[in-house]
Design a protein around this motif. Structure first.
Motif, short mmCIF file in Angstrom:
data_model
loop_
_atom_site.label_atom_id
_atom_site.label_comp_id
_atom_site.label_asym_id
_atom_site.label_seq_id
_atom_site.Cartn_x
_atom_site.Cartn_y
_atom_site.Cartn_z
N VAL A 81 78.66 13.96 21.07
CA VAL A 81 78.98 15.38 20.90
C VAL A 81 79.28 15.67 19.44
N ALA A 82 80.02 14.76 18.81
CA ALA A 82 80.41 14.96 17.41
C ALA A 82 79.28 14.70 16.43
N SER A 83 78.36 13.78 16.78
CA SER A 83 77.37 13.36 15.79
C SER A 83 75.93 13.76 16.09
N SER A 84 75.62 14.03 17.36
CA SER A 84 74.21 14.23 17.73
C SER A 84 73.92 15.56 18.40
N GLY A 85 74.89 16.45 18.43
CA GLY A 85 74.63 17.79 18.97
C GLY A 85 74.66 17.90 20.47
N TRP A 86 75.21 16.89 21.16
CA TRP A 86 75.35 17.01 22.61
C TRP A 86 76.43 18.05 22.92
N VAL A 87 76.31 18.69 24.08
CA VAL A 87 77.29 19.68 24.52
C VAL A 87 77.65 19.40 25.97
N LEU A 88 78.95 19.44 26.28
CA LEU A 88 79.38 19.26 27.67
C LEU A 88 79.31 20.59 28.39
N ASP A 89 78.69 20.59 29.56
CA ASP A 89 78.60 21.79 30.39
C ASP A 89 79.93 21.94 31.12
N LYS A 90 80.77 22.84 30.63
CA LYS A 90 82.14 22.96 31.15
C LYS A 90 82.18 23.50 32.57
N GLY A 91 81.08 24.09 33.03
CA GLY A 91 81.05 24.63 34.37
C GLY A 91 80.96 23.58 35.46
N HIS A 92 80.87 22.32 35.07
CA HIS A 92 80.72 21.26 36.04
C HIS A 92 81.87 20.25 36.00
N THR A 127 63.11 14.05 28.69
CA THR A 127 63.00 14.41 30.10
C THR A 127 63.95 15.53 30.52
N TYR A 128 65.16 15.48 29.99
CA TYR A 128 66.21 16.38 30.46
C TYR A 128 66.61 17.40 29.40
N GLN A 129 66.90 18.63 29.88
CA GLN A 129 67.65 19.58 29.06
C GLN A 129 69.14 19.37 29.30
N LYS A 130 69.46 19.10 30.58
CA LYS A 130 70.83 18.78 30.97
C LYS A 130 70.78 17.50 31.80
N VAL A 131 71.43 16.48 31.33
CA VAL A 131 71.39 15.20 32.03
C VAL A 131 72.70 14.97 32.78
N PRO A 132 72.63 14.63 34.07
CA PRO A 132 73.85 14.31 34.83
C PRO A 132 74.55 13.09 34.24
N ARG A 133 75.85 13.12 34.29
CA ARG A 133 76.64 12.01 33.76
C ARG A 133 76.25 10.69 34.43
N SER A 134 75.99 10.73 35.73
CA SER A 134 75.65 9.51 36.47
C SER A 134 74.32 8.93 36.00
N VAL A 135 73.36 9.80 35.67
CA VAL A 135 72.06 9.34 35.18
C VAL A 135 72.23 8.70 33.80
#
Length: 232
Positions: free
Chosen positions: A182-193, A154-162
């Motif tokens: 992030v370490a194992s599944s390729g997630w990336v934190l959007d640092k702009g938020h 569903t998401y390209q970028k998922v909110p932390r709350s969701v």
């Protein structure tokens, strides 16, 4: 003489059950073996849909021998297999009068919440019925895996709350969970938020349609060359 190598008990049970099903899946004499195998699946966190369906079919022919506890465990294991349709396959073999028992009505509601992505309602209902779901080890982790699967479609970028609502984790536990992904599944934190309020999920053909091959844009050249003479 050398000592013969012992086969682990779990392998013996699985092998025996597979043999019994293959030889005569409608033999009521194998019913106790199949029930024991359900308990073995629970304790060892393994799963065999084929064996469980075979047991449910036997219960149809031997309704007086049906164990509500065993059927409950089968359905919980089937929920853990989502997005596979195992729960529906199992439910189809359970008589409607049995489905009206309270524990089965609850599991059907839980299934509906999962199928419709209503994770907040799912976790609330599951918390009210811990005696059903916590009897099967690995349940929470399996559902969290399914929730992440749904989010990734569903998401390209998922909110932390969701994310927190979908997997029922908050605070420092959520931080550690995200770090692991992030370490194992390729997630990336959007640092702009700030503090990772948005998590960028790996691209796939569902959350990033550009990746989905468009057959209309890939007509083979030889097909086109055959069309032109006709048009001419």
């Amino acid at each position: 003489m050398g000592r013969e190598r012992e086969v682990p008990k779990q392998q013996q049970v699985a092998y025996t059950v597979e043999q019994l099903i293959a030889v005569n899946p409608y033999n009521p004499d194998i019913l106790p073996d199949l029930e024991n195998y359900v308990n073995e699946q629970v304790s060892s966190q393994t799963y065999s849909l084929e064996a469980n369906l075979c047991l449910l079919r036997l219960y149809q022919f031997e309704p007086e021998r049906m164990s509500s506890q065993i059927v409950t465990r089968i359905l919980v294991k089937a929920l853990m297999a989502m997005p596979a349709p195992d729960f529906s396959l199992c439910l189809f073999l359970i008589p409607e009068r049995v489905q009206m028992e309270e524990q089965f009505k609850t599991l059907i509601v839980l299934s509906h919440y999962l199928e419709t992505g209503r994770f907040l309602q799912f976790w609330d209902e599951a918390a009210k019925n811990r005696h059903l779901v916590e009897a099967v080890p690995g349940f929470e982790q399996a559902i969290q895996g399914y929730a992440i699967h749904v989010l990734s479609l569903t998401y390209q970028k998922v909110p932390r709350s969701v994310l927190a609502e979908a997997i029922n984790i908050e605070g420092l536990s959520l931080d550690k969970f995200i770090e692991h992904q992030v370490a194992s599944s390729g997630w990336v934190l959007d640092k702009g938020h700030g503090r990772g309020q948005l998590i960028v999920l790996p691209r796939n053909e569902f959350n990033h349609p550009v990746l989905k091959k468009n057959t209309a844009d890939s007509v083979p050249l030889d097909h086109i060359t055959r069309i032109f003479p006709i048009l001419g």
